[in-house]
Enzyme design. Sequence first.
Site, mmCIF file in Angstrom:
data_model
loop_
_atom_site.group_PDB
_atom_site.id
_atom_site.type_symbol
_atom_site.label_atom_id
_atom_site.label_comp_id
_atom_site.label_asym_id
_atom_site.label_seq_id
_atom_site.Cartn_x
_atom_site.Cartn_y
_atom_site.Cartn_z
ATOM 1 N N LYS B 76 -3.319 -10.371 -5.547
ATOM 2 C CA LYS B 76 -3.665 -11.068 -4.303
ATOM 3 C C LYS B 76 -5.178 -10.995 -4.067
ATOM 4 O O LYS B 76 -5.785 -9.953 -4.312
ATOM 5 C CB LYS B 76 -2.921 -10.378 -3.150
ATOM 6 C CG LYS B 76 -3.063 -11.051 -1.788
ATOM 7 C CD LYS B 76 -2.244 -10.298 -0.726
ATOM 8 C CE LYS B 76 -2.226 -11.029 0.607
ATOM 9 N NZ LYS B 76 -1.398 -10.344 1.619
ATOM 10 N N SER B 151 1.966 -13.400 4.031
ATOM 11 C CA SER B 151 0.719 -13.950 3.565
ATOM 12 C C SER B 151 0.516 -13.876 2.050
ATOM 13 O O SER B 151 -0.331 -14.591 1.523
ATOM 14 C CB SER B 151 -0.442 -13.214 4.234
ATOM 15 O OG SER B 151 -0.496 -11.867 3.787
ATOM 16 N N SER B 175 4.235 -9.330 4.950
ATOM 17 C CA SER B 175 3.537 -10.199 3.990
ATOM 18 C C SER B 175 3.877 -9.981 2.519
ATOM 19 O O SER B 175 3.474 -10.779 1.681
ATOM 20 C CB SER B 175 2.026 -10.069 4.162
ATOM 21 O OG SER B 175 1.604 -10.754 5.304
#
Lengths: 95, 485
Positions: B76, B151, B175
Site C-alpha cells: 500500500k 482504504s 481498511s
Amino acid sequence: MSIDLKTIKHIAKLSRISIDDKKAKELEKDLNSIFEFIEALNKVDTKKVDPLTSIAETSLKLRGDEVKTKNIREQILKNSPDENKDFFVVPKVVE
Amino acid sequence: MSDIINLTLSALIDKIKKKELSSQEITKAFIARAEKSKDLNTYITTDFENAIEKAKKFDEKGNFDYKLPGVPLAVKDLFCTDNLKTTAGSKILSNFIPSYESTVTQHLWDEGAILLGKLNCDEFAMGSSNETSFFGNVESPVGKKVVPGGSSGGSASALAAKLTPATIGTDTGGSIRQPASFTGTVGLKPTYGSCSRYGIVAFASSLDQAGPMTQDVSDAALMLDVISKYDTKDSTSVNFKRGDYFKSLSSNIKGKKIGIPKEYRVDGMPKEIESLWQDGITLLKNLGAKIIDISLPHTTYALPAYYIVAPAEASSNLARYDGVKYGYRSEGENLISMYENTRSEGFGDEVKRRIMIGTYVLSSGYYDAYYLKAQKIRRLIKNDFDEAYKSVDAILTPSTPSSAFKIGDKTDDPVSMYLNDIFTVPVNLSGLPAISIPAGKDKNNYPLGLQLIGKAFEEQNLLNISYSMEKELSFKNNLQDWWIK
C-alpha cells in the site's frame, strides 16, 4: 444543533484551508448531516466514565537523544517545493 | 506462467526453496500480469526494473533460509519506502520521496522480499471504496465498475487479481478487513501495538495498524511472523512475546468458545449476509466450538465515536502538510494564504471534510461535548469487549453490512459511505485483533466475508479458528480475467 455558514468559514480558517462560498455551502450540508449522526452519542450517560485516551496503556520509554541517520541534508532538501537548494523558503514574513 | 501467479505465497516460497522456480521467473510473471492489468488502476508507482534486478541478485547469491526468499511483493502506498515516491493517494504528497523506510516494509526486505511497487489507496487512508484517491478509482477484479473497498483498495484488488502474491495494508476503521471482504481475500488487523507504525503516513495514530492481506490464512500467519515485531521507533509498540504464528497453525478448535453479539444484527442487512453468518455459526459448531450468545451493548455508538476520534487525530496529524518542507505547494500573497491555498488545492474533499470535523470537535468550547465524550464512549465500547471475553475466546460477525457496490453509488452521501465500517470500527476503538475471511458470495457473485475478533495479542487463536473454518469453506473467487488487455 446545527453548524452555520459563519462557523464553517471559521473552522476552515482554523484548519488553514481556503474555501469559497460554494464550497462552504457544500461543507455546511455535509458537516450537518455528519454531526446529526454523531449526536446519537448524547443518549449515553457518561458522567461516571473515564475517557480512554490510549489503547496501549503503557508508559512512554525514554531514549538517548542520539543522531542515528547522518548526511541526508541534501536528500531532505530535495523534497522542498522551493527551488532553493540550501534552505526551506517561505513567502516573506517580516517587512 | 499462469501457474506461478495462481500459487499462494507459501507455495511460491516452497518452490523457490526447492529451486523449482527462480525469483526472476516469479517476479517477471507478476510484472507481466500487472502490465496487462492497468485498467484496474491498482498501482500508483511501479518499481519493476529494480525488482527484476533484485530478483537476479537473489538468484545469484540469495539466502534461501529467509522467510520470504526472493518473493516479489507490492505494498500500500501509505508505507514510506526509501528513495521511492510515497503519495498516500494524495496530491499533496504526489512528489514526495522519503529518505527512510517504514519499519514493517523494512522487515519484508530483511526477510528477502522484493518490492514491486506502491498500491493505490484512499487519500490518507480516508475512505471505504478507494474513490477518494488523487490517482483515481481502483476497479475490483470481482466485477466491472465495482469498488474494491477501502482504504486498502489497491492492495485488495491487486491481490485478488493476482498481481502480487500477498500484500500489506493499514487498518484504522476497517481498511484491511472491508476490502478483503469485498474481494474474496484474507485481511488481518493485528492488535494495536503489534506492528510498528514508524514510517506509515499517519491518519489516526491511536487507531492505525498495519497488517497482512493474503490469499489464505496460512499466508497471513506467515506475513504476520515477518512484520509483527517490537520497535523502539514507535512509542506505542508493545514488547510482548510474539508467537511463531505460521508454524503453530492448528485446525483443532474443539472446545473454543465463540461469542455471537446480538447487536451486529442490524436493520436492513441483506438476507444473504444473515445466512452467511448463520452458516458460519453452524460450521463452528460442527468443528467442535461452543457457541455463546453475547451482548456488546454500545456497538451502535462505535461509528459516531469513531467519527470524532479519527478526524480529531487526523486534523492534528495532517497539520504538517503546509507546503514548506515537502509535498505540493501553491502560491499565496503571504505565508498564511500560501498555507491555505496549498491545503485547499492539495487535499481532496473527503480529507478536507475530516480535517474540518476534527478541527471543530477539538476547538475551544466543543472539546468536552465531542472529543471527551467520544473518548468516554470508547471506554464503554472497550469495556463491552472485556466483559464478553470473560466468557468467550473469540467473536464471530459478518465483516461488512453489504457486499461490494458500484463505483459512484455512495459518493454523494458521506454518512452512507461511513456505514460500511459499522462492524469493523469497534475493533479499532478497542485495539483488538480481527481477521476477515472469504465465506461466500451474494446474488451477483460478489464475495462476502466473515470477521473473527480476538482477545488482545492472541492472534494465534484467531488464525487457528479462521484456518479451521477456511478448510471447510473452500472458497474460490473464480475470476474471469475480464480486465486483462
